[in-house]
Every structure is written in C-alpha cells, then in structure tokens.
Write an enzyme that holds these catalytic residues in place. Structure first.
Site, PDB file in Angstrom:
ATOM      1  N   GLU A 144      -2.990   5.905   0.447  1.00 29.83           N
ATOM      2  CA  GLU A 144      -4.204   5.148   0.794  1.00 29.83           C
ATOM      3  C   GLU A 144      -4.721   5.696   2.112  1.00 29.83           C
ATOM      4  O   GLU A 144      -3.950   5.903   3.058  1.00 29.83           O
ATOM      5  CB  GLU A 144      -3.865   3.653   0.933  1.00 29.83           C
ATOM      6  CG  GLU A 144      -5.010   2.813   1.479  1.00 29.83           C
ATOM      7  CD  GLU A 144      -4.650   1.324   1.633  1.00 29.83           C
ATOM      8  OE1 GLU A 144      -3.834   0.812   0.833  1.00 29.83           O
ATOM      9  OE2 GLU A 144      -5.170   0.691   2.566  1.00 29.83           O
TER      10      GLU A 144
ATOM     11  N   GLU B  85     -11.297   0.019   8.831  1.00 27.30           N
ATOM     12  CA  GLU B  85     -10.920  -1.384   8.667  1.00 27.30           C
ATOM     13  C   GLU B  85     -11.303  -2.069   9.965  1.00 27.30           C
ATOM     14  O   GLU B  85     -11.242  -1.462  11.040  1.00 27.30           O
ATOM     15  CB  GLU B  85      -9.417  -1.536   8.453  1.00 27.30           C
ATOM     16  CG  GLU B  85      -8.939  -1.233   7.064  1.00 27.30           C
ATOM     17  CD  GLU B  85      -7.469  -1.607   6.921  1.00 27.30           C
ATOM     18  OE1 GLU B  85      -7.173  -2.598   6.259  1.00 27.30           O
ATOM     19  OE2 GLU B  85      -6.624  -0.895   7.504  1.00 27.30           O
TER      20      GLU B  85
END
Lengths: 467, 277
Positions: free
Chosen positions: B156, B161
């Site tokens: 990932e 974020e």
C-alpha cells in the site's frame, strides 16, 4: 534619514501635508513620501516595550501589578510579569490594564492574530485578554475570555476577526484578571506580537451566541444585539471562540420600519410588527439572529406616588436607588434566568427571560427596613399567563452579621398565587406587608417559579420598601 | 519554482539515496530542486463532466466494509450523488452526519481497481481537504493482486493521509509485510504558514525501482527505499501494479471519532488525479 523623519511626522502631520499638497497642485508628493500612514510594526513586547507603547492600569486595579521581569522569560532578555492581588488587597482588587500605542496607532492589516507565550505560577484562567481597547471608542475590541494558563510556557493565539479594519489600532493588548478562589498569583507574557500565521481559518461569526432569539418588545425600546463572537479553527486544529466588538459586523434589519439597527448593534423599535436582526462579518453570514416582536406602544407602570422620604428603592427611575450589588446573581448551577433589561423612553425595566429564579442583592450596605414595613413591585407578564402560574417572593434578612450565611439569616416567603387578577400584558402592582418579617438587615429579594410553574418571561419595575 | 530550502532538507530521513545526499551537500538557498522527473501523462481524470464520476475510470466501494474497512471507520460509503459528485470541474466527496443503514455517517470512496493500474510512475492529485476532528481523507494506492495475496502482502502506498484535527499536516506512508498499520514506514509534512483545508495543494509520489519519493506542492519531503524497511522485510513495490483510491473516512483507529465541534457536512474537493510515466 529624510525618509525616517517623514515617517515619524506623518502620523501627526499627514492631513496637513496632504492639504498642503492639494492646495499647491503643481507639486507632486515627493517619492520619499509613503502614504501608508501608520507603522506596520507588529511587535508589542518582545524584550521591552515596543516604540510608542504605554501601560495604563484600570481604575481600581492594582497599579503595580505589571512589571518587566528579566529573570523569568520565554526567550530573550525579559518578559511581562503580572501579579494578580489576593482578595482584600488594599492596593486594588484585580490586575487589569491596557497597553496602548501612543503614536496614534499601528496598521495591523497585514496580520491575522495576536500571539504570545505565557505561563503562570499556578494553573489559572485569565478572565479577559485581547486587543482593541484604547480607552476611546474601543471600536475593534477583541477578547478571549477564560484563557487557561499552565505552569509551562505555552503559545497562545488570539485571531483578528477582520484585519482590514485595523488600519490605525492603538489598543495593542488589554487584560483583566482577579484573584482565583481568593488567592492572587503571577503570570508572565513574552514575545507578544501581531503575526501573519496563515493557519487561522474556518471563521464562523455569530450573534446572540449563534442562537435564534425571539423577544417581545415595544415602540421606543432600545436593545443591543448581544453574544457577538467569532469561532476560529487554529493551526493546532483546536476551535477558539473570541468575543468581538460590534464594529466588526454589519447588521441588517428585515424590516426597518419596525426596528432599525445601528452600526454598533443598537436596535431601536419604532413601530408594531416583527423585524429580524441578522449580521455579516466580511463575506460571512453570522450564525444566530434576534427577532423583535414589537407589540406596539409600551404601557408604563403607574407612576409611583409615595413620598420619597418614605421609600427605600431597590429599582425605580422615580426614586434614588439604594446601592445594589446585582439585579441578577446568575446563581450556578441551577439558575436558568437571563437578563434582557431594556429602556423605554428613559424608563428602565428589568426583564428576566428563561426564568426559573433570580436574586437581587443589596448587601453593601444591607437595607434597614424597620420603618418601611411594606414591599411594592410592579409585575408584567408578556404573552400569556401560564395555567400553572405560581410565583414566590423571598425576602432574605442577613441578620446581625449583615452578610449572607453565618447562621443568622432569616427568610420570609411571600406568595403570588394564580387568580383572576393575574393577567398578561398589563402591569400588576403587587403589595406585601412585612410587619411580621425580620427586616433590619435585608440583603436579598429572590423571585422564583414554584410548583413547576412554566412562567418564563417577566418584566419588573419600581421595586421598593415603604412606610 | 521547484525550491526546497535547507530547513526542509534537515527534516529528511537519515537513509536517503546517494543521489539526494549529493543534493544536500550542494544545496544553497537559491538552488532549485528537481521534484518530479516523470512527465509522460498516461492516465488522468480532470473531473470536467458534471454528474457522477466517469464509470470508465472509477468504481465505488459501498457499505461499511469489514470492521469499518479494517480501521473501525464509522461511515457508510455510498454511490449517491450527495456523497460523490462531480461539479464545477471538481470531484466532491462529502461526508454527512446522518443515520444510514446502521451507520452514523455517510461518505464516499472511489477506486480504479480492475480499471486502471500501473507499476512505477508518478501519481499526483490536487486536493482541498476537509477539516475537523474525526475526518480522515486519503489519496492512496493498493497492489492490484490484493484479492489473491491479501493485505499487506500486496503493498500500500499512501500518497496523502490527513486527519481533520491537524489541518497543517499530511502523512506519506507505505505498508507491506512486516511493516503495516502502526508500523508503516511513514513521514509527516507540515505546511508552514498555511493549511490544507483553505486551498488546493498538490500531493504526489514518484515511484521507481527501489524508491518512492513524496512531494507536496513544490517540496520533495521524503524518499522511502528498501533500506528504510525493518531488517529482513520484503520490498513489495518492484513487482506489481497498483490502483488508485480516493476516499473520505469518518472516524476510525487512526483519527478517532468526530466530536461535538466537528462541523458537517465536510467535503474533500479534488481538482484532478494524474498518472505519469
């Protein structure tokens, strides 16, 4: 050098120079001249007073509460030290001052916040701290209420609601703080300055603290739009609420034939009907509103006729009132009653809203009603009388110690029961005999809903003891 | 334009590739830094057609996922226009506080899984982020073989974020076997004198053999290489393609639940997503 001199002069002589320039049109303003009238220096106190800064303590405050501390400081050579007095300090009951720019003000339009580092000798909460108070109009006053300090240095941010307004602000900092639980303490402020942080965002202005308030009113009544605040999200992600002066807002009345609203948020009711007062701050609509339901002409209570020598007045425009500590004690935690007192053509009216109970205190000095064995007040219930109306008046005599508590207080309960004579939208004169009541040191009158009465809104006037 | 000052360099991780060490030693205040090198545009969505998202480019994840999409997230993802909509040339993913099929919040999550994936390259999006406690938007990539090898073996790459209670900070991370969840390889970047929720910012990575570079606007703020992994861990970013995900989560282990101060609705606005080689 020439340029510096000009900048110093420009504060005082700007208009003069401009006039001169205009009247001698052939000449153009020298290239050295800068038309930015006021200095843009954002520093207030870094290691010493910035240029032009002066300290003005409030009347009644401890004048020596402020000093420059070279021992305790966050950075550099010195900090501002404030010594909050103990309760009973003969030199002053609190610490409070404004720090004002004496050169006519600063241009703060390039900044978005007042910032500083602060710590205290013990965890404490400063009642009020902000900027924009100049002992003049305080047009652009801002206050962070309840600023919590710790014993470690922490950086604090007080955002500017609308920097474009601050073209010549002289109120660079103000604060007011009293003892905590009777005890004084010290706090320090360092690196006090206006900054462009770029991280103050998500502005949410509000009037009436964001609530939609509906109030009954009358022709001639003046009320102020209250609860003017602005909420920010700081760079830390924390929301900060500050109290801001009305001049940052633009107020609007939905029907200016019913009520007008001034720049300073003062509402004047001029006819019967409904008007909704709303506001904007810059491009943002403020949350909250004030709806005025004007019932037309105000009916005044009957003018008191008793001779003033036979009266001790607590609240009246016809008599000289005895000193009163407060007309609303905001007794926590159970009291819900708020005050929305108003004035109609010079007659002040007490208005208690969201009423459950409220106390009026006059303990300095207490009232000796020995010769005045009767109580009078005028009561008005706007709207409707609730079916469960039940109203209690309590007279509290503070006893020989002339102070609340101490085991010698006595209370007399006087009941206003529901009856045909209790009507809405009319003044009701209420009289009680205090013949069998201790009344040598009366200190409080308490008005109260009992037996779950749902009365929420009352007006009172002409509260007095008489022979 | 591509300027990186010395202070930002000081923040860089200890194990940068030699190429970057050379750059540091030769860095002066006015030196330009090369942030991106891959400029051959191979896939993009400019979100210029109002309405639903382009079905030839995106699909939806719908529902509550397993254990709140593995993170105890609180929202229900829908494909309703309230939650995911293209308007004014932008993608709007909006989170609402509303009771919906057993969840207290709704929001959106779109992905290019089985539509577009790519090994290596530059992935970039221009985004204006929401704000407030408990909001957790992300722009991220997952290994396309996730359904066969599972997570975190598929790898990932989190390009961006962000948590709404820290409006000046973005995080760039990788997850893989032996370095996932709380042990992901991550670095945070803090904007100076600015926030991510008041205007658009560019979030991107450049990914090649044995490296992933992270940038925000014109600042390269991190490089992750196999040498950053825990000893004995496998670098899973040289042998598979990754697809793109955009979502706005509400609550979850990483961000915590919203509180009474969190204002809803909140929208993540995406100007474009582009992939280069």
């Amino acid at each position: 050098m020439k340029k510096n001199k000009f900048n110093n002069l420009i504060n005082i002589a700007f208009l003069g120079i401009l006039t001169f320039t205009i009247s001698s049109c052939e000449r153009e303003i020298s290239q050295d001249a800068e038309l930015t009238g006021y200095p843009t220096n954002g520093d207030v106190f870094i290691d010493a007073f910035s240029g032009g800064l002066e300290y003005y303590p409030y009347q009644g405050s401890k004048q020596t509460a402020f000093s420059v501390d070279t021992e305790t400081k966050y950075e550099g050579r010195a900090s501002m030290r404030f010594d909050v007095p103990n309760f009973g300090d003969p030199d002053g009951a609190f610490a409070g001052a404004i720090f004002r720019d004496e050169n006519g003000g600063r241009d703060l339009t390039g900044y978005d916040a007042l910032t500083f580092w602060a710590k205290s000798s013990k965890a404490a909460t400063i009642n009020d701290i902000g900027f924009g108070q100049d002992f003049g109009e305080n047009k652009f006053q801002v206050s962070k209420q309840g600023l919590r300090l710790t014993t470690n240095w922490v950086k604090y941010t007080i955002p500017i609601p609308m920097a474009s307004k601050l073209t010549k602000e002289s109120g660079l900092m103000w604060f007011a703080e009293g003892p905590e639980g009777g005890d004084g303490y010290s706090f320090w402020i360092d690196e006090l300055k206006f900054e462009k942080l770029g991280t103050v965002a998500q502005l949410r202005p509000a009037i009436q603290n964001g609530e939609h308030i509906i109030t009954d009113s009358f022709i001639g009544v003046n009320v102020k739009v209250a609860g003017l605040v602005q909420t920010y999200n700081l760079g830390s992600g924390i929301d900060q609420i500050i109290a801001v002066a009305p001049n940052y807002f633009q107020f609007t009345s939905s029907d200016s034939s019913v009520a007008t609203v001034s720049e300073s948020g003062s509402v004047e009711v001029i006819s019967e009907g409904t008007a909704v007062i709303t506001a904007t701050l810059g491009d943002l609509a403020a949350l909250g509103s004030l709806t005025i339901n004007s019932r037309g002409y105000f009916v005044f209570p009957a003018k008191p006729t008793r001779d003033s020598s036979k009266v001790i007045s607590i609240f009246s425009d016809y008599y000289t009132n005895t000193p009163v500590d407060f007309y609303n004690g905001y007794w926590e935690p159970y009291q819900t009653t708020l005050s929305a007192d108003f004035n109609v053509s010079g007659d002040n009216i007490l208005n208690y809203t969201n009423f459950n109970f409220v106390g009026i205190q006059f303990a300095n000095p207490v009232v000796d009603a020995t010769q005045k064995a009767n109580l009078h007040f005028d009561l008005y219930i706007p709207g409707v009388v609730p079916s469960n109306f039940d109203f209690l008046v309590t007279i509290v005599d503070f006893g020989p110690d002339q102070a609340s508590g101490g085991g010698d207080d006595t209370r007399k309960q006087l009941f206003v029961r529901k009856s045909a004579s209790i009507v809405a939208n009319a003044w009701m004169p209420i009289e009680f005999s205090l013949a069998s009541t201790a009344r040598g040191s009366v200190g409080q009158i308490i008005f109260e809903n009992i037996n779950f009465s749902t009365l929420r809104n009352i007006y009172l006037d002409n509260i007095y003891f008489y022979e | 334009m591509n300027f990186l000052n010395k202070n930002t360099f000081k923040l860089l991780g200890k194990s940068l590739a030699t190429m970057f060490l050379v750059l540091i030693y030769s860095c002066s205040e006015n030196e330009t830094q090369t942030v991106t090198t891959m400029n051959n545009l191979v896939w993009e969505d400019d979100f210029n057609n109002a309405g639903s998202v382009d079905a030839t480019k995106w699909s939806f994840d719908i529902g509550k996922g397993s254990n709140g999409w593995g993170n105890n997230e609180l929202q229900y993802y829908t494909n309703r226009s309230e939650n995911v909509q293209v308007k004014d040339g932008m993608l709007h993913i909006t989170a609402f506080k509303e009771s919906y099929l057993g969840s207290a919040y709704t929001s959106g999550r779109i992905l290019t899984k089985e539509i577009y994936d790519q090994k290596y390259g530059r992935f970039e999006a221009r985004i204006k982020l929401p704000w407030g406690k408990g909001l957790w938007p992300a722009f991220w990539l997952l290994g396309s073989d996730i359904d066969t090898v599972g997570w975190p073996n598929c790898g990932e790459i989190d390009v961006m974020e962000y948590v709404g209670q820290a409006p000046t900070v973005t995080h760039g991370s990788i997850h893989g076997p032996n370095y996932f969840g709380g042990d992901a390889i991550t670095k945070s970047y803090t904007l100076l004198n600015d926030r991510f929720d008041t205007d658009f910012h560019v979030f991107g990575i450049e990914w090649g053999e044995n490296y992933i570079n992270y940038y925000v606007d014109d600042v390269l703020y991190n490089q992750i290489t196999p040498s950053d992994l825990p000893e004995g861990s496998k670098w899973v970013f040289n042998d598979r393609s990754f697809f793109i995900i955009l979502n706005l989560a509400v609550g979850g282990s990483f961000v915590g639940a919203p509180n009474s101060e969190t204002q809803f609705p909140q929208t993540m606005i995406v100007d474009y997503v582009k992939a280069y080689k």
